[in-house]
Scaffold this motif. Structure first.
Motif, short mmCIF file in Angstrom:
data_model
loop_
_atom_site.label_atom_id
_atom_site.label_comp_id
_atom_site.label_asym_id
_atom_site.label_seq_id
_atom_site.Cartn_x
_atom_site.Cartn_y
_atom_site.Cartn_z
N PHE A 28 0.36 5.95 -10.28
CA PHE A 28 -0.66 4.90 -10.26
C PHE A 28 -0.09 3.60 -9.71
N VAL A 29 1.11 3.24 -10.16
CA VAL A 29 1.72 2.00 -9.69
C VAL A 29 2.01 2.10 -8.20
N ARG A 30 2.53 3.24 -7.75
CA ARG A 30 2.82 3.40 -6.33
C ARG A 30 1.56 3.30 -5.48
N ILE A 31 0.49 3.94 -5.93
CA ILE A 31 -0.78 3.88 -5.19
C ILE A 31 -1.32 2.46 -5.18
N SER A 32 -1.33 1.80 -6.33
CA SER A 32 -1.82 0.43 -6.42
C SER A 32 -1.01 -0.50 -5.54
N GLN A 33 0.31 -0.34 -5.59
CA GLN A 33 1.18 -1.20 -4.79
C GLN A 33 0.89 -1.00 -3.31
N LEU A 37 -0.33 -4.05 -1.04
CA LEU A 37 0.50 -4.49 0.08
C LEU A 37 -0.27 -4.43 1.39
N GLN A 38 -1.09 -3.41 1.56
CA GLN A 38 -1.89 -3.31 2.77
C GLN A 38 -2.86 -4.49 2.87
N GLU A 39 -3.45 -4.87 1.75
CA GLU A 39 -4.36 -6.01 1.71
C GLU A 39 -3.62 -7.30 2.07
N VAL A 40 -2.41 -7.48 1.54
CA VAL A 40 -1.63 -8.68 1.83
C VAL A 40 -1.22 -8.72 3.30
#
Length: 113
Positions: A28-33, A37-40
């Motif tokens: 979950f953390v890897r997917i969220s990150q 990051l893509q958004e940033v």
């Protein structure tokens, strides 16, 4: 007279300043990150926010390795804001509101109450 409660609280920096390491665990953390990051990368905050018309507060821990203080300071310095403040917590990493909660509470009380 009541103070205006609208503020800009910066919690992220440009993508080149975010350190990715093997520290993150769990899918979950890897997917969220990955999504964050893509958004940033696609919408860097310094390009979107240049002249805020509201008070800006940068709250940083000196030992934060997720959001580097020097990158946040660069963003802070380029902001054209009537009221801005860079608050450094010298005994904190990414969560100064928990790691130095007394100092954080004091700052919030003095600033907003």
């Amino acid at each position: 007279m009541e103070k205006d409660r609208t503020i800009l609280l910066v919690v992220s920096t440009p993508p080149i300043c975010i350190q990715i390491s093997g520290f993150f665990c769990g899918s979950f953390v890897r997917i969220s990150q990955k999504v964050l990051l893509q958004e940033v990368i696609e919408h860097p905050l310094p390009a979107l926010v240049t002249k805020p018309e509201i008070p800006c507060y940068f709250i940083m821990g000196d030992y934060d390795h997720m959001t580097f203080s020097h990158a946040a300071r660069e963003f802070f310095d380029q902001l054209e804001a009537k009221q801005k403040e860079f608050i450094a917590f010298d005994q904190s990493a990414h969560y100064p509101q928990f790691e130095e909660k007394e100092k954080f509470f004091e700052w919030v009380s003095e600033t907003f109450l």
